[in-house]
Design an enzyme around this catalytic site. Structure first.
Site, PDB file in Angstrom:
ATOM      1  N   GLU A 228       0.798  -1.230   0.000  1.00  0.00           N
ATOM      2  CA  GLU A 228       0.000   0.000   0.000  1.00  0.00           C
ATOM      3  C   GLU A 228       0.831   1.280   0.000  1.00  0.00           C
ATOM      4  OE1 GLU A 228      -2.813  -0.099   3.200  1.00  0.00           O
ATOM      5  OE2 GLU A 228      -3.748  -1.941   2.524  1.00  0.00           O
TER       6      GLU A 228
ATOM      7  N   GLU B 105      -5.443  -8.385   0.828  1.00  0.00           N
ATOM      8  CA  GLU B 105      -6.087  -8.019   2.099  1.00  0.00           C
ATOM      9  C   GLU B 105      -7.547  -7.717   1.832  1.00  0.00           C
ATOM     10  OE1 GLU B 105      -4.471  -4.790   4.451  1.00  0.00           O
ATOM     11  OE2 GLU B 105      -2.421  -5.498   4.102  1.00  0.00           O
TER      12      GLU B 105
END
Ligand code: IFM
Length: 457
Positions: free
Chosen positions: A171, A359
């Site tokens: 991320e 995720e």
């Protein structure tokens, strides 16, 4: 309740189910075996940065409970474990000396997974930059990209023979925008120039690491994990649609663009190009090397309206109201259709390789009652979102696997320990682990997939 066995029949037989964690969020032992502080240790020690002034000193004490936690992963019935490696354990000052004891820990982790028949998906950077590197400017300094490349080399030389996949970054949106523009994550900067510099250094570091990984371990599939934003205009007006397009460029294009197209989005360059650091010749070619896979982290959509105020900084948007009826305990809208349209949109815009949902999950803070944790809303969230993944796979998108976030409750960054994302409950006083209702359901689902020999029904 959705029967996990029947539900399993909706996924391809070689689909992979896993659970995910990250080093700083679970390991604790921040001063053990030569580890030195990361920017998150420093950030957590500053008043007002992390709720309750929680820190990562103990976390889930995973460093000291490694074997038991690996048993727990095996008991969850999953085929793969996604974890991150702490740079400050391996090269404690970011550059310079290598800490063998840090490498030993991940050796034990990887060997422990292999001994239990669990595939290893390692992430090299999940936000714990060695604090010493802040002396040079951290991610705003180009030199950090080269320090990261060396770190990647060191890790792969030691562990690469036993890794099933590696991701460079987790991320970048968070370690760039959230950390350098919105000030919510370490190092807590709020400055567009700093953020743009961090953006380019991070993208470059990704590319340099891909080069290093391919050099040291050409057979390990290499990827990048992105929390792509499903940007939805808050109305049908042309202004809001244009705002959504700008937001897409800023939140997604700043990373997808250079990595998958070899260019920064035109609107970003037009609005901010003169505030960006120098993009040197050859940088974009390094950044855009073809990847073997990419990871999608998805939780909630981003709804935007145009912000026409004079002071509005690019991408000049403001939040639009939620549409989904449910909101998780962290305040995020639950809306699974956005996950589907997001994947469709991204494959339309970019040439993307295989996708793992690296995720997905929900924060719900139910407490144990009589030894049980009834977290039905989390279970519902998983059913809704896994259903989308099954639909995408059925529609022909290369969806190869799914990692639940998270294996267990852990340090949720600026929220400290107040937000629980685990399939397994952690009692932070006793470190007792208790599998939640959602965890039991996921275990039933995942155990239908023993390494590609899935038998539906
Ligand atoms: O806990 C985080 C994780 O570290 C990165 N992705 C989002 C999760 C929930 O906020």
């Amino acid at each position: 309740m959705t029967d996990p066995k029947a539900f399993a029949a909706r996924f391809p037989g070689d689909f992979l189910f896993g659970v995910a964690t990250a080093a700083f969020q679970i390991e604790g032992a921040t001063k053990t075996d030569g580890r030195r502080p990361s920017i998150w240790d420093a950030f957590a020690n500053m008043p007002g940065r992390v709720l309750n002034r929680d820190n990562g000193d103990v976390a889930c004490d995973h460093y000291n409970r490694l074997e038991d936690d690996l048993d727990l992963i095996r008991e969850m019935g999953v085929e793969a474990y996604r974890f991150s490696i702490a740079w400050p354990r391996i090269i404690p000052e970011g550059t310079g000396r290598i800490n063998e004891k840090g490498l030993d820990f991940y050796d034990r982790l990887v060997d422990g997974c292999k001994a239990r028949g669990i595939k290893t998906f390692a992430t090299l950077y999940h936000w714990d930059l060695p604090l010493t590197l802040m002396g040079d400017g951290g991610w705003t300094a180009r030199s950090t990209a080269y320090a990261f490349q060396r770190y990647a080399k060191v890790v792969m030389a030691r562990l690469g023979d036993r890794l099933d996949a590696v991701a460079t970054f987790n991320e970048p949106w968070c370690s760039v925008w959230l950390s350098h523009l919105y000030g919510e994550h370490a190092p807590g900067e709020r400055n567009m120039e700093a953020a743009l510099a961090a953006m380019h250094t991070t993208n470059l570091a990704h590319g340099l690491a891909v080069e290093a990984i391919r050099h040291v371990t050409p057979n390990v599939p290499v990827g990048l994990v992105l929390n792509a934003h499903s940007v939805i205009p808050g109305s049908d007006s042309d202004e809001d649609k244009a705002a959504a397009e700008r937001a897409f460029d800023f939140h997604n294009g700043a990373f997808f663009g250079p990595v998958f197209k070899g260019e920064y989005p035109a609107s970003l360059i037009e609005a901010l190009g003169d505030r960006m650091p120098k993009v040197e010749e050859g940088d974009l070619a390094v950044i855009s090397q073809k990847l073997d896979w990419w990871g999608l982290n998805y939780y909630t959509p981003m709804r935007v309206l145009d912000d026409a105020s004079e002071s509005a900084e690019y991408p000049a948007t403001r939040p639009a109201p939620f549409v989904g009826k449910t909101v998780t305990d962290i305040g995020w809208e639950v809306y699974s259709p956005a996950m589907k349209s997001l994947v469709e949109d991204l494959y339309r815009r970019y040439e993307l390789p295989d996708c793992y949902v690296s995720e997905n999950g929900a924060a719900y803070n139910m407490t144990p009652a009589g030894g049980e944790i009834d977290d039905q809303p989390r279970l519902d969230y998983y059913v809704d979102h896994l259903s989308v993944v099954a639909d995408l796979a059925a529609d022909g998108y290369p969806m190869k696997g799914y990692f639940a976030w998270s294996l267990m409750d852990n340090f949720e960054w600026a929220w400290g320990y107040s937000m629980r994302f685990g399939l397994v409950h952690v009692d932070y006083e006793t470190q007792e682990r208790t599998v939640k209702k959602s965890g039991k359901w996921y275990r039933e689902l995942a155990s239908q997939f023993p390494g590609g020999n899935h038998k539906p029904g």
